[in-house]
Design a protein around this motif. Structure first.
Motif, PDB file in Angstrom:
ATOM      1  N   GLN A 229       4.759 -41.756   0.410  1.00  0.00           N
ATOM      2  CA  GLN A 229       4.997 -40.616  -0.471  1.00  0.00           C
ATOM      3  C   GLN A 229       5.635 -41.040  -1.792  1.00  0.00           C
ATOM      4  N   ALA A 230       6.528 -42.021  -1.736  1.00  0.00           N
ATOM      5  CA  ALA A 230       7.163 -42.519  -2.958  1.00  0.00           C
ATOM      6  C   ALA A 230       6.130 -43.149  -3.891  1.00  0.00           C
ATOM      7  N   TRP A 231       5.204 -43.909  -3.338  1.00  0.00           N
ATOM      8  CA  TRP A 231       4.174 -44.549  -4.156  1.00  0.00           C
ATOM      9  C   TRP A 231       3.224 -43.522  -4.753  1.00  0.00           C
ATOM     10  N   ILE A 232       2.868 -42.522  -3.975  1.00  0.00           N
ATOM     11  CA  ILE A 232       1.994 -41.466  -4.498  1.00  0.00           C
ATOM     12  C   ILE A 232       2.711 -40.715  -5.616  1.00  0.00           C
ATOM     13  N   ALA A 233       3.988 -40.415  -5.426  1.00  0.00           N
ATOM     14  CA  ALA A 233       4.777 -39.726  -6.455  1.00  0.00           C
ATOM     15  C   ALA A 233       4.904 -40.588  -7.709  1.00  0.00           C
ATOM     16  N   GLU A 234       5.118 -41.872  -7.525  1.00  0.00           N
ATOM     17  CA  GLU A 234       5.229 -42.808  -8.653  1.00  0.00           C
ATOM     18  C   GLU A 234       3.938 -42.834  -9.479  1.00  0.00           C
TER      19      GLU A 234
ATOM     20  N   MET B 276      10.114 -57.393   3.169  1.00  0.00           N
ATOM     21  CA  MET B 276      10.447 -56.473   4.236  1.00  0.00           C
ATOM     22  C   MET B 276      11.308 -55.341   3.681  1.00  0.00           C
ATOM     23  N   THR B 277      11.080 -54.169   4.185  1.00  0.00           N
ATOM     24  CA  THR B 277      11.758 -52.997   3.664  1.00  0.00           C
ATOM     25  C   THR B 277      12.665 -52.382   4.713  1.00  0.00           C
ATOM     26  N   THR B 278      13.781 -51.878   4.242  1.00  0.00           N
ATOM     27  CA  THR B 278      14.630 -51.050   5.087  1.00  0.00           C
ATOM     28  C   THR B 278      14.598 -49.654   4.501  1.00  0.00           C
ATOM     29  N   GLN B 279      15.119 -48.688   5.229  1.00  0.00           N
ATOM     30  CA  GLN B 279      15.013 -47.301   4.818  1.00  0.00           C
ATOM     31  C   GLN B 279      15.557 -47.065   3.413  1.00  0.00           C
ATOM     32  N   ALA B 280      16.646 -47.705   3.068  1.00  0.00           N
ATOM     33  CA  ALA B 280      17.281 -47.458   1.769  1.00  0.00           C
ATOM     34  C   ALA B 280      16.586 -48.183   0.618  1.00  0.00           C
ATOM     35  N   ASN B 281      15.669 -49.080   0.934  1.00  0.00           N
ATOM     36  CA  ASN B 281      15.100 -49.936  -0.098  1.00  0.00           C
ATOM     37  C   ASN B 281      13.583 -49.752  -0.192  1.00  0.00           C
ATOM     38  N   ILE B 282      13.165 -48.739  -0.935  1.00  0.00           N
ATOM     39  CA  ILE B 282      11.728 -48.512  -1.133  1.00  0.00           C
ATOM     40  C   ILE B 282      11.347 -49.163  -2.458  1.00  0.00           C
ATOM     41  N   PRO B 283      10.495 -50.185  -2.408  1.00  0.00           N
ATOM     42  CA  PRO B 283      10.118 -50.857  -3.664  1.00  0.00           C
ATOM     43  C   PRO B 283       9.209 -49.964  -4.504  1.00  0.00           C
ATOM     44  N   GLU B 284       9.350 -50.090  -5.801  1.00  0.00           N
ATOM     45  CA  GLU B 284       8.430 -49.374  -6.680  1.00  0.00           C
ATOM     46  C   GLU B 284       7.075 -50.064  -6.586  1.00  0.00           C
ATOM     47  N   LEU B 285       6.045 -49.265  -6.591  1.00  0.00           N
ATOM     48  CA  LEU B 285       4.692 -49.801  -6.511  1.00  0.00           C
ATOM     49  C   LEU B 285       4.420 -50.751  -7.679  1.00  0.00           C
ATOM     50  N   THR B 286       4.900 -50.383  -8.862  1.00  0.00           N
ATOM     51  CA  THR B 286       4.663 -51.214 -10.055  1.00  0.00           C
ATOM     52  C   THR B 286       5.362 -52.571  -9.957  1.00  0.00           C
ATOM     53  N   SER B 287       6.366 -52.697  -9.076  1.00  0.00           N
ATOM     54  CA  SER B 287       7.094 -53.968  -8.962  1.00  0.00           C
ATOM     55  C   SER B 287       6.371 -54.975  -8.070  1.00  0.00           C
ATOM     56  N   LEU B 288       5.382 -54.521  -7.332  1.00  0.00           N
ATOM     57  CA  LEU B 288       4.663 -55.415  -6.422  1.00  0.00           C
ATOM     58  C   LEU B 288       3.475 -56.068  -7.115  1.00  0.00           C
ATOM     59  N   ASP B 289       3.144 -57.271  -6.673  1.00  0.00           N
ATOM     60  CA  ASP B 289       2.025 -58.012  -7.252  1.00  0.00           C
ATOM     61  C   ASP B 289       0.687 -57.496  -6.731  1.00  0.00           C
ATOM     62  N   PHE B 290      -0.303 -57.542  -7.621  1.00  0.00           N
ATOM     63  CA  PHE B 290      -1.677 -57.252  -7.214  1.00  0.00           C
ATOM     64  C   PHE B 290      -2.200 -58.455  -6.424  1.00  0.00           C
ATOM     65  N   ILE B 291      -2.820 -58.184  -5.305  1.00  0.00           N
ATOM     66  CA  ILE B 291      -3.433 -59.228  -4.486  1.00  0.00           C
ATOM     67  C   ILE B 291      -4.933 -58.948  -4.473  1.00  0.00           C
ATOM     68  N   PRO B 292      -5.762 -59.966  -4.726  1.00  0.00           N
ATOM     69  CA  PRO B 292      -7.213 -59.724  -4.665  1.00  0.00           C
ATOM     70  C   PRO B 292      -7.610 -59.266  -3.260  1.00  0.00           C
ATOM     71  N   TYR B 293      -8.431 -58.245  -3.189  1.00  0.00           N
ATOM     72  CA  TYR B 293      -8.891 -57.735  -1.894  1.00  0.00           C
ATOM     73  C   TYR B 293      -9.716 -58.794  -1.172  1.00  0.00           C
ATOM     74  N   ILE B 294     -10.576 -59.461  -1.939  1.00  0.00           N
ATOM     75  CA  ILE B 294     -11.356 -60.582  -1.411  1.00  0.00           C
ATOM     76  C   ILE B 294     -10.979 -61.797  -2.257  1.00  0.00           C
ATOM     77  N   ASP B 295     -10.404 -62.821  -1.631  1.00  0.00           N
ATOM     78  CA  ASP B 295      -9.955 -63.984  -2.397  1.00  0.00           C
ATOM     79  C   ASP B 295     -11.119 -64.900  -2.781  1.00  0.00           C
ATOM     80  N   GLU B 296     -10.802 -65.978  -3.475  1.00  0.00           N
ATOM     81  CA  GLU B 296     -11.851 -66.888  -3.971  1.00  0.00           C
ATOM     82  C   GLU B 296     -12.621 -67.568  -2.847  1.00  0.00           C
TER      83      GLU B 296
END
Length: 182
Positions: free
Chosen positions: A90-95, A1-21
């Protein structure tokens, strides 16, 4: 969960399969408000968006751009706030250092119903242009074009192992448009 002051970097998040097994989309995002980043097979960023229901948006994007939806990263928020969602987007696009193709010139393909008429074959066009056809016959031809495009999409998703049922809005087919039934 995010609050205004805490924007996670996109690179810090895990990749999730779009379609799982099991052939399902990430159901944990059903009814969740958040920002999502969609990646292709090679994990190249294709689109960043936000939604009041991330799951429904992911499903819609998969149908519209099946060849570009292989991985996803998601950040959810507790309460709807367009300001926070836009800040994360916008932060993720900029990143990313460059505008993802789905957020630029091809944005319409990601956010609007599929225009099956744009995928008309020369034979279908000749049939449509035939002067013997009245307006009702032309509507039927357009509907059949939409059904052909729909079948191609469903076949592609089946080949990817998707198990969930996809239903298109039948009323839009008369206009040559394909969009998921809500």
């Amino acid at each position: 969960m995010t609050t205004q002051a805490n924007i996670p970097e996109l690179t810090s998040l895990d990749f999730i399969p779009y379609i799982d097994e099991d052939g399902n989309l990430p159901e944990q995002y059903q009814g969740k408000i958040g920002v999502y980043a969609i990646f292709d097979r090679e994990k190249t960023l294709q689109f960043v968006g936000y939604s009041r229901d991330v799951f429904l948006s992911l499903r819609q994007h998969l149908v519209r751009q099946p060849e570009s939806c292989y991985w996803v990263k998601v950040e959810t928020i507790e309460r709807p706030s367009r300001k926070i969602l836009e800040e994360i987007e916008q932060a993720w696009i900029a990143e990313n250092a460059s505008l993802p193709i789905g957020n630029g010139e091809n944005k319409d393909k990601w956010i609007s119903p599929i225009n099956a008429k744009a995928l008309i074959t020369p034979e279908e066009q000749a049939n449509y242009d035939n002067p013997i056809h009245d307006e009702m016959a032309k509507i039927k031809i357009i509907k059949n074009i939409a059904r052909r495009v729909e079948a191609d999409i469903l076949k592609q998703l089946e080949a990817r192992g998707l198990q969930m049922q996809i239903r298109f809005n039948p009323k839009l087919k008369e206009e040559g448009l394909l969009d998921l039934k809500s």
